[in-house]
Design a protein around this motif. Structure first.
Motif, PDB file in Angstrom:
ATOM      1  N   ARG A   9       0.889  -1.192   0.006  1.00 18.88           N
ATOM      2  CA  ARG A   9       0.106   0.109  -0.138  1.00 18.88           C
ATOM      3  C   ARG A   9       0.897   1.366  -0.077  1.00 18.88           C
ATOM      4  O   ARG A   9       0.460   2.148  -0.592  1.00 18.88           O
ATOM      5  N   TYR A  35      -2.257   2.704 -14.014  1.00 18.91           N
ATOM      6  CA  TYR A  35      -2.254   4.266 -14.170  1.00 18.91           C
ATOM      7  C   TYR A  35      -1.441   4.773 -13.137  1.00 18.91           C
ATOM      8  O   TYR A  35      -0.968   4.429 -11.935  1.00 18.91           O
ATOM      9  N   GLN A  37      -1.419   8.294 -10.867  1.00 14.43           N
ATOM     10  CA  GLN A  37      -2.249   9.392 -10.611  1.00 14.43           C
ATOM     11  C   GLN A  37      -1.260  10.363  -9.445  1.00 14.43           C
ATOM     12  O   GLN A  37      -0.814   9.978  -8.460  1.00 14.43           O
ATOM     13  N   LEU A  43      -5.027  11.308 -13.948  1.00 14.15           N
ATOM     14  CA  LEU A  43      -4.856   9.842 -14.031  1.00 14.15           C
ATOM     15  C   LEU A  43      -4.375   9.619 -15.419  1.00 14.15           C
ATOM     16  O   LEU A  43      -4.979  10.019 -16.538  1.00 14.15           O
ATOM     17  N   LEU A  88       0.240   8.051  -6.770  1.00 12.55           N
ATOM     18  CA  LEU A  88      -0.401   6.821  -6.221  1.00 12.55           C
ATOM     19  C   LEU A  88      -0.384   6.048  -7.632  1.00 12.55           C
ATOM     20  O   LEU A  88      -0.723   6.537  -8.591  1.00 12.55           O
ATOM     21  N   LEU A  90      -2.447   2.876  -9.487  1.00  7.26           N
ATOM     22  CA  LEU A  90      -3.307   2.277  -9.311  1.00  7.26           C
ATOM     23  C   LEU A  90      -3.639   1.414 -10.675  1.00  7.26           C
ATOM     24  O   LEU A  90      -2.991   1.547 -11.787  1.00  7.26           O
ATOM     25  N   SER A 108      -6.776  -0.193  -4.663  1.00  5.89           N
ATOM     26  CA  SER A 108      -6.882   0.901  -3.564  1.00  5.89           C
ATOM     27  C   SER A 108      -5.325   1.698  -4.010  1.00  5.89           C
ATOM     28  O   SER A 108      -5.349   2.758  -3.380  1.00  5.89           O
TER      29      SER A 108
ATOM     30  N   ARG B  43      -9.908   4.398  -3.423  1.00  7.74           N
ATOM     31  CA  ARG B  43      -9.731   4.147  -4.828  1.00  7.74           C
ATOM     32  C   ARG B  43     -11.167   4.909  -5.766  1.00  7.74           C
ATOM     33  O   ARG B  43     -12.194   5.249  -5.429  1.00  7.74           O
ATOM     34  N   PHE B  89     -14.349  12.053 -12.020  1.00  6.22           N
ATOM     35  CA  PHE B  89     -13.865  11.655 -13.306  1.00  6.22           C
ATOM     36  C   PHE B  89     -14.380  11.275 -14.506  1.00  6.22           C
ATOM     37  O   PHE B  89     -15.185  10.301 -14.159  1.00  6.22           O
ATOM     38  N   PHE B 104      -8.876   9.465 -19.377  1.00  8.44           N
ATOM     39  CA  PHE B 104      -9.431  10.239 -18.007  1.00  8.44           C
ATOM     40  C   PHE B 104      -9.457  11.586 -18.260  1.00  8.44           C
ATOM     41  O   PHE B 104      -8.296  12.343 -18.723  1.00  8.44           O
TER      42      PHE B 104
END
Lengths: 115, 114
Positions: A9, A35, A37, A43, A88, A90, A108, B43, B89, B104
């Motif tokens: 995480r 992705y 972010q 994203l 982040l 994803l 997550s 998320r 989004f 996106f």
């Protein structure tokens, strides 16, 4: 049913190191997309894997790579980390059928900090 | 090229009012348009999606409309509640779904004031 699982995480790495992130998709999903972010860029698509093959790749340098295993689990690797790689990360899994996006679900994420 | 533009970037409404977020896509081959809600530290979660063979779809207080000719699609939230506050989004699939890649928009921060 279990969702998309990303490990770890959180990660803190030093500039110049490499890192490997893992993504386990929902059972039955054969496509995994990654992705990045960030607050400034939103994203950004990294790559998509389907049946162990990279099906699409975004506009990221070659330091970003990935792979998919026969059980559909996917890993992404970033080599020679830079401060700007802090983000982040994803992953999303889906059934992956051609011409039909279905079941697109995000994990997550892994929060990577490069110091 | 592949591009999705999203407006506005921030939106503040009073509880009970409606909120509208608009997106424009560039690839005419796109045929799938999802909307995701992302709360702080969580998320992105799919809240509604629409495919190119449909002009409108509704799910309780949420609706999405699609204009293929103009390459526009919009999210409509009615009777907003404080728990609707999040970043939203929009996305589109380039290449008509030949892969499961999504492009996106840059996100809309929705704040619902009680």
């Amino acid at each position: 049913k279990a969702g998309v699982t990303q490990t770890p995480r959180y990660l803190i790495k030093t500039r110049g190191q490499q890192v490997t992130l893992s993504c386990s998709p929902i059972s039955g999903h054969r496509s995994v997309s990654w992705y990045q972010q960030t607050p400034g860029q939103g994203l950004q698509f990294l790559f998509e894997y389907f049946s162990e093959t990279q099906r699409n790749k975004g506009n990221f340098p070659g330091r970003f790579s990935g792979r998919q295993f026969s059980n559909s689990r996917s890993e992404m690797n970033v080599s020679t980390l830079e401060l700007g790689d802090s983000a982040l990360y994803l992953c999303a899994s889906s059934f992956g059928g051609a011409s039909y996006v279905y079941g697109y679900t995000f994990g997550s994420g892994t929060r990577l900090t490069v110091v | 090229g592949e591009n999705v533009e999203q407006h506005p970037s921030t939106l503040s409404v009073q509880e009970g009012d409606s909120a509208v977020i608009k997106c424009t896509y560039s690839d005419s081959a796109s045929n799938y348009f999802p909307w995701y809600k992302q709360e702080l530290g969580k998320r992105p979660q799919l809240i509604i999606d629409i495919r190119s063979n449909v002009g409108e779809k509704k799910d309780q207080r949420i609706a999405v409309t699609l204009n293929k000719t103009a390459k526009h699609f919009s999210l409509h939230i009615t009777e907003t509640q404080p728990e609707d506050s999040a970043v939203y989004f929009c996305a589109a699939n380039p290449h008509g779904g030949a892969t499961n890649k999504l492009i996106f928009g840059t996100g809309t921060l929705l704040a619902v004031q009680p």
